[in-house]
Write an enzyme that holds these catalytic residues in place. Structure first.
Site, PDB file in Angstrom:
ATOM      1  N   ASP A  11      59.745 -95.482   9.974  1.00  0.00           N
ATOM      2  CA  ASP A  11      59.885 -94.838  11.280  1.00  0.00           C
ATOM      3  C   ASP A  11      61.262 -94.200  11.320  1.00  0.00           C
ATOM      4  OD1 ASP A  11      57.417 -95.742  12.116  1.00  0.00           O
ATOM      5  OD2 ASP A  11      58.212 -97.558  13.025  1.00  0.00           O
ATOM      6  N   ASP A 130      47.146 -95.385  18.211  1.00  0.00           N
ATOM      7  CA  ASP A 130      47.915 -96.519  18.741  1.00  0.00           C
ATOM      8  C   ASP A 130      47.052 -97.174  19.800  1.00  0.00           C
ATOM      9  OD1 ASP A 130      50.048 -95.839  17.127  1.00  0.00           O
ATOM     10  OD2 ASP A 130      51.052 -94.646  18.671  1.00  0.00           O
TER      11      ASP A 130
END
Length: 250
Positions: A11, A130
Site C-alpha cells: 500500500d 472491499d
C-alpha cells in the site's frame, strides 16, 4: 487445478509503503522498491501495488514509480489506485505493470470493466472488492473503504465477472490488518459463486491462516501486507510449509 499464489501487497502513500488496521492508522513500512525486490528474491508469485489515497485525493497513480518497480522486477505485478479511464490503464501498462486493479471507478461506472477487458484483455483487469459485514449482509465499500454502497458483495462479484473482469481481489475490511485470519466465510461464498480467480485479502497473521484460506475456500491466491513487511512471515518458509500440507503452490 490452478496452483495457489502468495502475493505481498504494498500500500503506497506519498511514495512510501504503509500499513494500517481496518483501513485506518497508517504506519510506515518501508521503501516500496526495496520491499518489492526482497519479495521477489523470497519467492513471491506476484505483487500488488496500491496507491491507497489516489482515489480519495482524485489524483492518478504515479506511473514513474511503476516504471522504477518494473525495471527492478521480473515477477508479474498489479497496480491500483485512482484508475478511471482507458488512458490511465494504458500509461500504467506502458510503464511496466502487468495488470491493473479497479475498485471505486468500476462501481461508479461498471462499463469500465468491459471497456478495459475489450481494450487490453480480461487477464489484465482485476476488480478489487472491499467488503464489510453490515446489518447482517456483506456490502461493497469504495473510496478506500470510507463509503458504503448499495451493492451486495456476492452480486457485485458475479456482475464483475460477467462484465469481463479476469480476477477479483477480495478484501475483508473486518479482517484488514487485524492478523486474526482471513475471512473464510465471505471468501468461500464469493469463490464458489464465480469462476474467475479470487485473491483472498485481509487478516493474515500466521502461516496457518494461509493454509486455512487456501484449503477451505476456492481462492487461488492469498494476499498479505504487514506480516511480510515487518518480517513476521518469510515467504520461502511459508511456501515450504504449505507444500507440506499438500497445497498446490507455485
Amino acid at each position: 487445478m490452478l496452483k495457489k499464489r502468495i502475493i505481498p501487497c504494498l500500500d503506497i502513500k506519498d511514495g512510501t509503503t504503509v500499513k494500517g488496521v481496518n483501513f485506518q492508522g497508517l504506519k510506515n513500512a518501508g521503501d516500496p522498491i526495496e520491499l518489492a525486490k526482497k519479495y521477489e528474491t523470497e519467492g513471491a508469485d506476484e505483487l500488488v501495488f496500491l496507491d491507497i489515497t489516489a482515489t480519495i485525493e482524485e489524483r492518478k497513480t504515479f506511473a514513474e514509480l511503476v516504471k522504477k518497480i518494473a525495471s527492478e522486477l521480473s515477477i508479474p505485478f498489479t497496480v491500483g489506485g485512482g484508475i478511471s479511464t482507458i488512458e490511465d490503464v494504458r500509461k500504467l501498462l506502458e510503464a511496466g505493470a502487468d495488470k491493473v486493479s479497479i475498485n471505486s471507478s468500476a462501481v461508479k461506472n461498471p462499463q469500465l470493466i468491459s471497456d478495459l477487458a475489450k481494450e487490453f484483455g480480461s487477464q489484465c483487469v482485476v476488480v478489487a472488492i472491499d467488503t464489510k459485514f453490515v446489518d447482517q449482509a456483506d456490502w461493497v465499500h469504495i473510496k478506500g473503504g470510507r463509503e458504503i454502497t448499495n451493492l451486495k458483495t456476492i452480486e457485485w462479484a458475479k456482475k464483475a465477472e460477467l462484465l469481463g473482469a479476469g480476477e477479483i481481489l477480495l478484501t475483508s475490511m473486518d479482517g484488514d490488518g487485524t492478523k486474526n485470519g482471513f475471512d473464510i466465510r465471505i471468501t468461500k461464498i464469493v469463490s464458489e459463486n464465480v469462476s474467475i480467480p479470487i485473491i483472498a485479502s485481509g487478516g493474515a497473521g500466521s502461516m496457518k491462516d494461509f493454509e486455512n484460506v487456501l484449503q477451505q475456500t476456492k481462492a487461488t491466491g492469498a494476499l498479505a501486507a504487514s506480516v511480510f513487511h515487518f518480517g513476521e512471515i518469510d515467504i520461502r518458509e511459508l511456501k515450504n510449509e504449505l507444500k507440506t500440507k499438500n497445497i498446490p503452490i507455485r
